[in-house]
Write a protein that holds these residues in place. Structure first.
Motif, PDB file in Angstrom:
ATOM      1  N   VAL A   1       0.605  -1.156   0.180  1.00 24.70           N
ATOM      2  CA  VAL A   1       0.103  -0.284  -0.021  1.00 24.70           C
ATOM      3  C   VAL A   1       1.617   1.809  -0.175  1.00 24.70           C
ATOM      4  O   VAL A   1       0.642   1.864  -0.169  1.00 24.70           O
ATOM      5  N   VAL A   2       2.026   1.011   0.056  1.00 23.09           N
ATOM      6  CA  VAL A   2       3.159   1.918   1.085  1.00 23.09           C
ATOM      7  C   VAL A   2       3.257   3.180  -0.952  1.00 23.09           C
ATOM      8  O   VAL A   2       3.931   4.571  -0.891  1.00 23.09           O
ATOM      9  N   PHE A   3       3.335   1.689  -1.914  1.00 20.90           N
ATOM     10  CA  PHE A   3       3.619   3.210  -3.293  1.00 20.90           C
ATOM     11  C   PHE A   3       2.357   2.980  -3.909  1.00 20.90           C
ATOM     12  O   PHE A   3       1.050   3.107  -3.310  1.00 20.90           O
ATOM     13  N   SER A   4       2.320   4.465  -4.044  1.00 17.69           N
ATOM     14  CA  SER A   4       1.667   5.667  -4.267  1.00 17.69           C
ATOM     15  C   SER A   4       1.409   5.167  -5.987  1.00 17.69           C
ATOM     16  O   SER A   4       1.980   4.663  -6.520  1.00 17.69           O
ATOM     17  N   GLU A   5       0.550   5.868  -6.879  1.00 17.50           N
ATOM     18  CA  GLU A   5      -0.046   5.264  -7.764  1.00 17.50           C
ATOM     19  C   GLU A   5       1.224   6.255  -9.115  1.00 17.50           C
ATOM     20  O   GLU A   5       1.675   4.810  -9.720  1.00 17.50           O
ATOM     21  N   ALA A   6       1.949   7.042  -8.748  1.00 15.80           N
ATOM     22  CA  ALA A   6       3.215   8.020  -9.281  1.00 15.80           C
ATOM     23  C   ALA A   6       3.983   6.581  -9.641  1.00 15.80           C
ATOM     24  O   ALA A   6       4.923   6.286 -10.213  1.00 15.80           O
ATOM     25  N   VAL A   7       4.209   6.177  -8.175  1.00 19.54           N
ATOM     26  CA  VAL A   7       5.375   5.160  -7.971  1.00 19.54           C
ATOM     27  C   VAL A   7       5.100   3.630  -8.237  1.00 19.54           C
ATOM     28  O   VAL A   7       6.274   3.020  -9.290  1.00 19.54           O
ATOM     29  N   LYS A   8       3.886   2.864  -9.129  1.00 21.69           N
ATOM     30  CA  LYS A   8       3.572   2.067  -8.982  1.00 21.69           C
ATOM     31  C   LYS A   8       3.479   2.328 -10.798  1.00 21.69           C
ATOM     32  O   LYS A   8       4.248   1.023 -11.624  1.00 21.69           O
ATOM     33  N   ALA A   9       3.371   3.181 -11.382  1.00 23.11           N
ATOM     34  CA  ALA A   9       3.074   3.851 -12.961  1.00 23.11           C
ATOM     35  C   ALA A   9       4.929   3.784 -13.507  1.00 23.11           C
ATOM     36  O   ALA A   9       5.167   3.567 -14.299  1.00 23.11           O
ATOM     37  N   LYS A  10       5.864   3.509 -11.415  1.00 23.38           N
ATOM     38  CA  LYS A  10       7.218   3.672 -12.655  1.00 23.38           C
ATOM     39  C   LYS A  10       8.502   2.454 -12.480  1.00 23.38           C
ATOM     40  O   LYS A  10       8.873   1.927 -12.921  1.00 23.38           O
ATOM     41  N   HIS A  11       7.663   1.565 -11.568  1.00 28.93           N
ATOM     42  CA  HIS A  11       7.364  -0.203 -11.057  1.00 28.93           C
ATOM     43  C   HIS A  11       7.130  -0.969 -12.733  1.00 28.93           C
ATOM     44  O   HIS A  11       8.551  -1.206 -12.903  1.00 28.93           O
ATOM     45  N   ALA A  12       6.276   0.283 -13.154  1.00 30.02           N
ATOM     46  CA  ALA A  12       5.426  -1.165 -13.943  1.00 30.02           C
ATOM     47  C   ALA A  12       6.823  -0.139 -15.739  1.00 30.02           C
ATOM     48  O   ALA A  12       6.678  -1.382 -16.147  1.00 30.02           O
ATOM     49  N   ARG A  13       6.626   0.847 -16.514  1.00 30.47           N
ATOM     50  CA  ARG A  13       7.940   1.136 -16.942  1.00 30.47           C
ATOM     51  C   ARG A  13       9.192   0.449 -16.494  1.00 30.47           C
ATOM     52  O   ARG A  13       9.499   0.203 -17.510  1.00 30.47           O
ATOM     53  N   ARG A  14       9.693   0.022 -15.391  1.00 27.83           N
ATOM     54  CA  ARG A  14      10.946  -0.121 -15.483  1.00 27.83           C
ATOM     55  C   ARG A  14      10.325  -1.670 -15.489  1.00 27.83           C
ATOM     56  O   ARG A  14      11.479  -1.963 -16.509  1.00 27.83           O
ATOM     57  N   LEU A  15       9.670  -2.195 -15.366  1.00 26.97           N
ATOM     58  CA  LEU A  15       9.823  -4.508 -15.065  1.00 26.97           C
ATOM     59  C   LEU A  15       9.582  -4.195 -16.715  1.00 26.97           C
ATOM     60  O   LEU A  15      10.062  -5.046 -17.761  1.00 26.97           O
ATOM     61  N   GLY A  16       8.071  -3.601 -17.150  1.00 31.70           N
ATOM     62  CA  GLY A  16       8.149  -3.690 -18.764  1.00 31.70           C
ATOM     63  C   GLY A  16       7.983  -5.628 -19.021  1.00 31.70           C
ATOM     64  O   GLY A  16       6.798  -6.155 -18.722  1.00 31.70           O
ATOM     65  N   GLY A  17       8.923  -6.092 -19.928  1.00 31.88           N
ATOM     66  CA  GLY A  17       8.987  -7.253 -20.156  1.00 31.88           C
ATOM     67  C   GLY A  17      10.328  -8.155 -19.384  1.00 31.88           C
ATOM     68  O   GLY A  17      10.329  -9.614 -19.511  1.00 31.88           O
ATOM     69  N   TYR A  18      10.218  -7.291 -18.579  1.00 29.91           N
ATOM     70  CA  TYR A  18      11.793  -8.293 -17.428  1.00 29.91           C
ATOM     71  C   TYR A  18      11.335  -9.067 -16.632  1.00 29.91           C
ATOM     72  O   TYR A  18      10.251  -9.012 -16.106  1.00 29.91           O
ATOM     73  N   LYS A  19      11.795 -10.247 -17.445  1.00 31.15           N
ATOM     74  CA  LYS A  19      11.783 -11.591 -16.475  1.00 31.15           C
ATOM     75  C   LYS A  19      12.487 -12.246 -15.794  1.00 31.15           C
ATOM     76  O   LYS A  19      13.896 -12.022 -16.468  1.00 31.15           O
TER      77      LYS A  19
END
Length: 258
Positions: free
Chosen positions: A186-204
């Motif tokens: 819950v600590v992660f804000s919406e902006a931070v979650k969007a940043k995480h999604a950008r960093r992840l991309g298709g990373y596995k």
């Protein structure tokens, strides 16, 4: 009289790093045209063990000092694909291509394969990508916990209540752990979650590494020289290098069983 007794004693041999005592490539002996020199002197191996940090200073040529590590338990290890490094605990030595005795005695030398604590790297991945590595292992436990009380209720309700009272303490701890993980998410804000999604991309992450994170232990290779620098630093094994060493360790396990 004392001086004479000391002068008669034979000279100490010691460890030397010269090549004059060796034969030629053809097999012929070399002539002794001079004695040993101090700059050719060698010293005993440090044989660094796992344990609380203990380092000795050794004065060497030129007034410099070597840091002879006798015991170490932590080191800086880098994760090459992520370009980060973290200080973490060294748990044990698992493989050494030169000598199996160094594995049995947990001796830390350069190029030894060790197991390290995965928590510092797991925390980095959570904060950088918003994904907790090795979390899938906790899912089946919750399903079993839900099934167990349903069977017990049908049989004996009075006795099971007493048992539930005894088993309430671990369940509370588990609930607290679950709430903590929920709070962290819950600590992660919406902006931070969007940043995480950008960093992840298709990373596995490769499967071998993911399995190690689930176990909480990572295979790493020591790249420093503990007996010379007093440090035990290295890097996490990945890709083909990890596959190579895992095959080697599996071969040793099968050989022991036979």
């Amino acid at each position: 009289a004392r001086f004479l007794s000391f002068s008669v004693l034979p000279p100490r041999m010691g460890i030397a790093r010269d090549s004059r005592h060796k034969r030629r490539l053809t097999g012929g002996k070399r002539q002794f045209y001079r004695k040993k020199r101090r700059h050719e002197m060698g010293r005993q191996a440090a044989m660094t063990k796992l344990g609380p940090k203990r380092i000795h200073l050794v004065r060497v040529r030129g007034g410099h000092f070597k840091r002879r590590a006798l015991r170490l338990e932590t080191g800086n290890f880098s994760w090459g694909s992520e370009a980060i490094s973290r200080r973490t605990r060294i748990l044990n030595v698992t493989y050494n291509s030169s000598n199996n005795e160094l594995v049995r005695t947990n001796t830390l030398v350069k190029n030894a394969i060790v197991q390290i604590d995965a928590n510092p790297f797991r925390q980095y991945f959570l904060h950088h990508y918003g994904v907790e590595l090795g979390k899938t292992s906790s899912k089946p436990v919750t399903k079993d916990d839900k099934k167990a009380p349903s069977k017990e209720k049908k049989a004996e309700p009075a006795k099971k209540e007493a048992k539930k009272a005894d088993t309430k303490t671990p369940s509370k701890k588990e609930e607290k752990a679950d709430t903590k993980t929920k709070e962290e998410e819950v600590v992660f804000s919406e902006a931070v979650k969007a940043k995480h999604a950008r960093r992840l991309g298709g990373y596995k992450i490769e499967q071998n590494l993911a399995d190690q994170y689930a176990a909480g232990r990572l295979y790493a290779c020591i790249s420093s020289r503990p007996g010379q620098s007093g440090r035990c630093d290295g890097y996490i094994l990945e890709g083909k290098e990890l596959e190579f060493y895992m095959k080697k360790m599996e071969k040793k396990k099968t050989a022991k069983k036979q």
